[in-house]
Motif scaffolding. Structure first.
Motif, PDB file in Angstrom:
ATOM      1  N   THR A  32       0.827  -1.206   0.000  1.00  0.00           N
ATOM      2  CA  THR A  32       0.000   0.000   0.000  1.00  0.00           C
ATOM      3  C   THR A  32       0.859   1.252   0.000  1.00  0.00           C
ATOM      4  OG1 THR A  32      -1.699  -1.199   1.233  1.00  0.00           O
ATOM      5  CG2 THR A  32      -1.880   1.190   1.193  1.00  0.00           C
ATOM      6  N   PRO A  35       2.807   1.548  -4.023  1.00  0.00           N
ATOM      7  CA  PRO A  35       2.116   0.904  -5.151  1.00  0.00           C
ATOM      8  C   PRO A  35       2.893   1.088  -6.445  1.00  0.00           C
ATOM      9  CG  PRO A  35       1.053   2.975  -4.549  1.00  0.00           C
ATOM     10  CD  PRO A  35       2.062   2.694  -3.481  1.00  0.00           C
ATOM     11  N   GLY A  36       2.879   0.051  -7.263  1.00  0.00           N
ATOM     12  CA  GLY A  36       3.589   0.104  -8.535  1.00  0.00           C
ATOM     13  C   GLY A  36       5.030  -0.315  -8.454  1.00  0.00           C
ATOM     14  N   GLU A 144      -0.480  -1.048 -12.251  1.00  0.00           N
ATOM     15  CA  GLU A 144      -0.807  -0.294 -11.041  1.00  0.00           C
ATOM     16  C   GLU A 144      -0.436   1.174 -11.192  1.00  0.00           C
ATOM     17  OE1 GLU A 144      -0.866  -1.332  -6.312  1.00  0.00           O
ATOM     18  OE2 GLU A 144       0.816  -2.064  -7.503  1.00  0.00           O
ATOM     19  N   GLY A 146      -0.751   2.725 -13.896  1.00  0.00           N
ATOM     20  CA  GLY A 146      -1.683   3.289 -14.859  1.00  0.00           C
ATOM     21  C   GLY A 146      -1.083   3.566 -16.216  1.00  0.00           C
ATOM     22  N   ASP A 232      -1.204   7.813  -6.323  1.00  0.00           N
ATOM     23  CA  ASP A 232      -0.766   6.415  -6.252  1.00  0.00           C
ATOM     24  C   ASP A 232      -1.465   5.540  -7.282  1.00  0.00           C
ATOM     25  OD1 ASP A 232       1.022   6.857  -4.180  1.00  0.00           O
ATOM     26  OD2 ASP A 232      -0.491   6.528  -2.640  1.00  0.00           O
ATOM     27  N   ARG A 233      -2.739   5.727  -7.437  1.00  0.00           N
ATOM     28  CA  ARG A 233      -3.508   4.983  -8.453  1.00  0.00           C
ATOM     29  C   ARG A 233      -4.234   6.019  -9.302  1.00  0.00           C
ATOM     30  NH1 ARG A 233      -3.157   2.032  -3.930  1.00  0.00           N
ATOM     31  NH2 ARG A 233      -2.576  -0.166  -4.142  1.00  0.00           N
ATOM     32  N   TYR A 235      -5.865   6.231 -11.962  1.00  0.00           N
ATOM     33  CA  TYR A 235      -7.164   5.978 -12.576  1.00  0.00           C
ATOM     34  C   TYR A 235      -8.291   6.002 -11.550  1.00  0.00           C
ATOM     35  CZ  TYR A 235      -5.147   1.590 -11.034  1.00  0.00           C
ATOM     36  OH  TYR A 235      -4.484   0.643 -10.293  1.00  0.00           O
TER      37      TYR A 235
END
Length: 501
Positions: A32, A35-36, A144, A146, A232-233, A235
């Motif tokens: 968490t 991410p990625g 992750e 995007g 972080d995300r 999308y």
């Protein structure tokens, strides 16, 4: 009727990384927080490299097939590794082991078809997985971030995400990579990857353009940094900046400390201390605080497991079968003696804690660390409420273990230790190993249980978890923010801007 005993193949035991099942909480936290990223993808330029590969793959085709993409990826990955293999900067490059072996042969013209596609098949050679390192490690991370996604009508194929004003897309990175290498080098790379043949002279020509370490200050480098700093995300509309703030904490750690050899655990300890002192209260700091406590808990639990398994291995009992009740009673008595906790409740132990000397014996020392971590974190419940709200997948962690200690204050220390050895070590490992075996048919058990008796099968040494922060450090080094574990002027400038953000 059978006239001979049935014989079957033995399944070799796997070492396994999580024999007690409690490492999962740490993994959930750093997943968490970063991410990625994963613990294998050490070079950030592969994010833009793969985007460029995918765009180039579809640009020259009217029809895309899985087999074609697999070959394209595997040939290109190994060629990229060959380019790095003859340079001084080759660490963290997928396929570098096989590429170095090929380069060491000294051939002027290198045919790498068989190494990338053994007998024309996309498996074996430099990499086991059919999609190479891309499929094994990078694809999930790139999704992750995007910048790529599976095709809607064929999820076995991937493509880059289109340009958007909202975040850094795969197309942005593909175009920036193409600009960095230029048409001439791009065409040369694609020709060599297609034929599977490259000369040493061609490798040397491509090296400065395709080098993935210490990126040049250009648009590609700037976009890769922006990718790390964005939502972080991207999308998902809900803003999350855990990766960005983890980078800020990393740069802060390196700016405040002289670091010869980077230690992921030292970094986590730095954030843990700053959170405890109240000098850092970001959500990312809460996550790293919890990570540090979780890693300490799982490491010390594995030290206990290690001693227990060695004790079973050295057993003189018939068949080395030990009665669980007698074994845990004996060990608990020794631990309490080493802690000077005979005939004390947990509440009494903590009341007299200053008189307790830190024991040297491994198992007793592990329990000492458990109790000390609880003692010096009286406000852990504040952190726990945040973790449960923002890190929702995290459970069965060190903070839950603190609750158990708190509920056990009226228990005798001996009873608590005996319970922990029985339930949290012996039975917990056995049930965890059986769960894993039911899922993947890989045996990882280190002990076996029958009718209240336990027997050791293998030993296990304690290890810390790897929280991907070294991956982030490598990325920051490639981007010019860090050099030799020291923050650079560029890194300091970014740190100051992030503090004001």
């Amino acid at each position: 009727m059978s006239y001979a005993p049935f014989m079957g193949d033995n399944k070799p035991l796997s070492v396994g990384l999580n024999p007690l099942g409690i490492r999962t909480a740490s993994e959930q936290l750093f997943t968490t927080l970063l991410p990625g990223l994963n613990v294998v993808t050490l070079r950030i330029r592969y994010y833009s490299f793969y985007c460029w590969l995918l765009k180039s793959f579809y640009a020259k085709r009217t029809e895309a097939k899985k087999a074609d993409l697999q070959r394209y990826i595997r040939m290109s990955e190994l060629l990229m590794a060959l380019i790095h293999a003859q340079s001084n900067f080759s660490g963290g490059v997928p396929g570098i082991t096989r590429a170095s072996e090929i380069i060491a042969k000294g051939e002027e013209t290198i045919n790498f078809n068989e190494d990338a596609m053994p007998k024309g098949k996309p498996i074996g050679g430099y990499w086991k997985g059919s999609y190479g390192a891309f499929g094994t490690y990078y694809a999930a991370s790139l999704q992750e971030m995007g910048i790529i996604r599976p095709l809607i009508d064929n999820t076995n194929l991937y493509n880059i995400t289109p340009k958007t004003e909202d975040y850094i897309s795969g197309e942005d990175l593909a175009d920036a990579f193409a600009e960095s290498i230029g048409n001439k080098m791009g065409n040369l790379f694609e020709a060599c990857a297609h034929s599977g043949v490259v000369t040493r002279k061609q490798l040397a020509e491509m090296e400065s353009f395709f080098q993935s370490h210490n990126l040049r200050e250009n648009k590609e480098c700037a976009l890769l940094l922006d990718m790390l700093l964005q939502n972080d995300r991207p999308y998902i509309l809900k803003e999350s900046k855990l990766r960005k703030n983890s980078l800020r904490l990393l740069l802060g750690y390196l700016s405040e400390n002289h670091v010869d050899n980077f230690s992921e655990l030292d970094f986590a300890r730095y954030v843990y201390d700053n959170y405890n002192k109240g000098t850092e209260d970001s959500l990312a700091a809460v996550g790293w605080y919890a990570y540090y406590l979780n890693d300490s808990r799982q490491y010390e639990a594995l030290n206990i497991f290690d001693v227990l398994l060695k004790r079973l291995h050295e057993s003189k009992r018939p068949g080395q079968w030990e009665n669980i009740d007698e074994l845990t009673s004996e060990l608990a008595e020794d631990i309490c003696h080493n802690l000077n906790a005979d005939s004390r409740t947990l509440k009494q132990l903590f009341s007299d804690w200053k008189s307790i000397k830190e024991p040297e014996e491994q198992m007793a020392h592990a329990f000492y660390v458990f109790f000390e971590n609880y003692r010096v974190n009286p406000k852990y419940k504040d952190c726990k409420s945040i973790i449960r709200q923002f890190f929702r997948n995290v459970s069965n962690d060190a903070l839950d273990a603190f609750d158990t200690i708190e509920r056990s204050m009226d228990k005798m220390v001996n009873d608590y230790v005996k319970w922990y050895l029985t339930e949290k070590i012996i039975y917990n490992h056995y049930s965890e190993s059986m769960r894993k075996y039911s899922q993947n048919r890989i045996p990882t058990q280190k002990l076996t249980i029958e009718n209240g008796y336990v027997r050791g099968i293998a030993t296990y040494s304690a290890t810390h978890s790897s929280p991907r922060i070294d991956t982030l450090r490598n990325y920051a080094t490639d981007l010019g923010l860090i050099s030799d574990n020291k923050i650079t002027p560029k890194g300091l400038q970014l740190l100051n801007s992030l503090k004001d953000d």
